[in-house]
Design an enzyme around this catalytic site. Sequence first.
Site, PDB file in Angstrom:
ATOM      1  N   GLU A  43      12.130  10.156   5.640  1.00 62.69           N
ATOM      2  CA  GLU A  43      11.263   9.172   4.972  1.00 62.69           C
ATOM      3  C   GLU A  43       9.848   9.736   5.006  1.00 62.69           C
ATOM      4  OE1 GLU A  43       9.301   4.761   5.392  1.00 62.69           O
ATOM      5  OE2 GLU A  43       9.593   6.067   7.100  1.00 62.69           O
ATOM      6  N   ASP A  90      12.691   8.316  10.407  1.00 63.15           N
ATOM      7  CA  ASP A  90      11.635   7.358  10.109  1.00 63.15           C
ATOM      8  C   ASP A  90      10.259   8.027  10.171  1.00 63.15           C
ATOM      9  OD1 ASP A  90      11.041   4.459   9.784  1.00 63.15           O
ATOM     10  OD2 ASP A  90      10.014   4.682  11.702  1.00 63.15           O
TER      11      ASP A  90
HETATM   12  C1  NOJ Z   1       9.407   2.750   8.148  1.00 64.42           C
HETATM   13  C2  NOJ Z   1      10.497   1.739   8.146  1.00 64.42           C
HETATM   14  O1  NOJ Z   1      11.227   1.843   6.951  1.00 64.42           O
HETATM   15  C3  NOJ Z   1       9.838   0.389   8.318  1.00 64.42           C
HETATM   16  O2  NOJ Z   1      10.751  -0.650   8.122  1.00 64.42           O
HETATM   17  C4  NOJ Z   1       9.205   0.329   9.677  1.00 64.42           C
HETATM   18  O3  NOJ Z   1       8.460  -0.865   9.815  1.00 64.42           O
HETATM   19  C5  NOJ Z   1       8.254   1.500   9.902  1.00 64.42           C
HETATM   20  N1  NOJ Z   1       8.790   2.765   9.442  1.00 64.42           N
HETATM   21  C6  NOJ Z   1       7.926   1.647  11.360  1.00 64.42           C
HETATM   22  O4  NOJ Z   1       9.047   2.165  12.045  1.00 64.42           O
END
Ligand code: NOJ
Length: 554
Positions: A243, A201
């Site tokens: 990500e 993440d």
């Molecule tokens: C990216 C995640 O995909 C999202 O859903 C989340 O709110 C944020 N990171 C914070 O962890």
Amino acid sequence: MINDLWYKNAVIYSLSVATYMDANGDGIGDFKGLVRRLDYLQGLGITALWLMPFQPSPNRDGGYDISNYYGVDPRYGTLGDFVEFTQGCKQRGMRVLIDLVVNHTSDQHSWFKEACSDPQSTYRDWYVWSRKKPADAASGVVFPGVQKSTWNYEKTAKAYYFHRFYDFQPDLNTSHPEVQAEILKIMGFWLQLGVDGFRMDAVPFVIASKGANLPRPHEQYDMLRSFSEFLTWRKNGAIILGEANVLPDTDLKYFGSFGERLQMMFNFDVNQHMFYALASADPKPLIKAMQDTKPRPATAQWGQFLRNHDELDLGRLSQRQRDTVFTAFGPDKEMQLYQRGIRRRLAPMLQGDRRLMELAYSLMMSLPGTPVLRYGDEIGMGDDLSLPERNCARTPMQWSSEPNAGFTENKKPVMPVISEGGYAFHHVNVAAQRRDPNSFMNWMERIIRMRKEVPEVGWGDFSFIRTTKPQVLAMRYDWRGNSVVCMHNFSPQPQEVRFATHAKGEPESTLVNLLSEDHSYPEANGRHCILLEPYGYRWFRMGGLDYLLKRTEV
Ligand code: NOJ
Ligand code: CA
């Protein structure tokens, strides 16, 4: 090149345990329920699952606010159930990726609580503090319109803490060696329980230097190398899918010039331009995005996706392009989110138009990389715009026309099931589509099956074929002596496309249609001529079906 890189030709499916299948009837999806659905996923052709966070959490951000990294939230089951799940996947040859959310913890995590209450605690330095409110506290918020600042005052600590996301998600001080060691420990723990890697993440924020009034924040890319090294030492074949919504010119920093950092990243640049192409019938900017993201180490791979559990972020498009996508797919304010994106699911964005849905998925599956699907998209599930923020696209999986879509036997599901309108579970569900040979789900199963038989897309080199029509994207893939051609017509009009796959003077090959009957034979002038229907698409193999015998070993 090592043949074993499983993620090069995988089909990844993302789901949230909470909304997939409830086995014990308390209204909340759980691991036992998910295990019962593994045969379904295997039948669809999925080769890897990506689970959203399922660790103990106050659940104020879909579980992305973790309060204990070494457990399963009791609502979803036990660690024992988790191991049954990974074992069930292993039996069926499916890999498991789980979310690794280490940019921040929940404010309910014991580390944060101790850090607040005791200035001498070892955990104090695990977070990022400032005595005074930093001057730039209002800048850099990730959720504009919902989140006001990136620094919040904590009374017990008598200091401000940094939070890139919501205020209940204090950022970990990821530069701290102890925090880095803990991240490795977390990875080691889940690898031991059977996972094959992580969807990491918020990578750019994990590796960023953090603190009040930093003169020049910088990225600590070396951290990625140490994560990756640890992972591959601990478990053969484990990967990180990052990500990182970053500009193409930093891609190589994330992959590492020799592929020594992240094995995979989501291709956000291509994602946004793909939606622009669908909205405008102009694939040119998409071609540019593919060219811009082409350079990558041989072992690295893109994750190609249409929609995920977040909003469709259009932040990288120009104002004009963004307006075009908003007008086509999210014209109302309630469909938009965070001043940059659309929060709807795919099918309603495309007005349930089967031709567009097939075009979109055929395209996504034939883009250079590995496809990542989102649960429910295989049956064309809709959204519930009355739910706040991103929750509208996180409603329970629609299994059947039984009460609550067969997701739970409880009267009160954890999230409301879509039960009104054209996307209600009475009409859109797995059981009904299973019986209908022409359903979207059966189409999806067939195209997934074909995608797996076209490793040229995942492993090969790509190039663009010139055609006479600007509304048509024509691509060629080459790998180990085999070649494939994919074409997509973005316009609502039929298009007659003329093209050659070979250089002038070289003999043209037959194009064998991989999805239906009409093969293409070169005309007398040595060129192909194909009539694509409105939003039509084709996948062709060059040469005869003895291609497998011609595939080279290297
Ligand atoms: C990216 C995640 O995909 C999202 O859903 C989340 O709110 C944020 N990171 C914070 O962890
Ligand atoms: Ca349950």
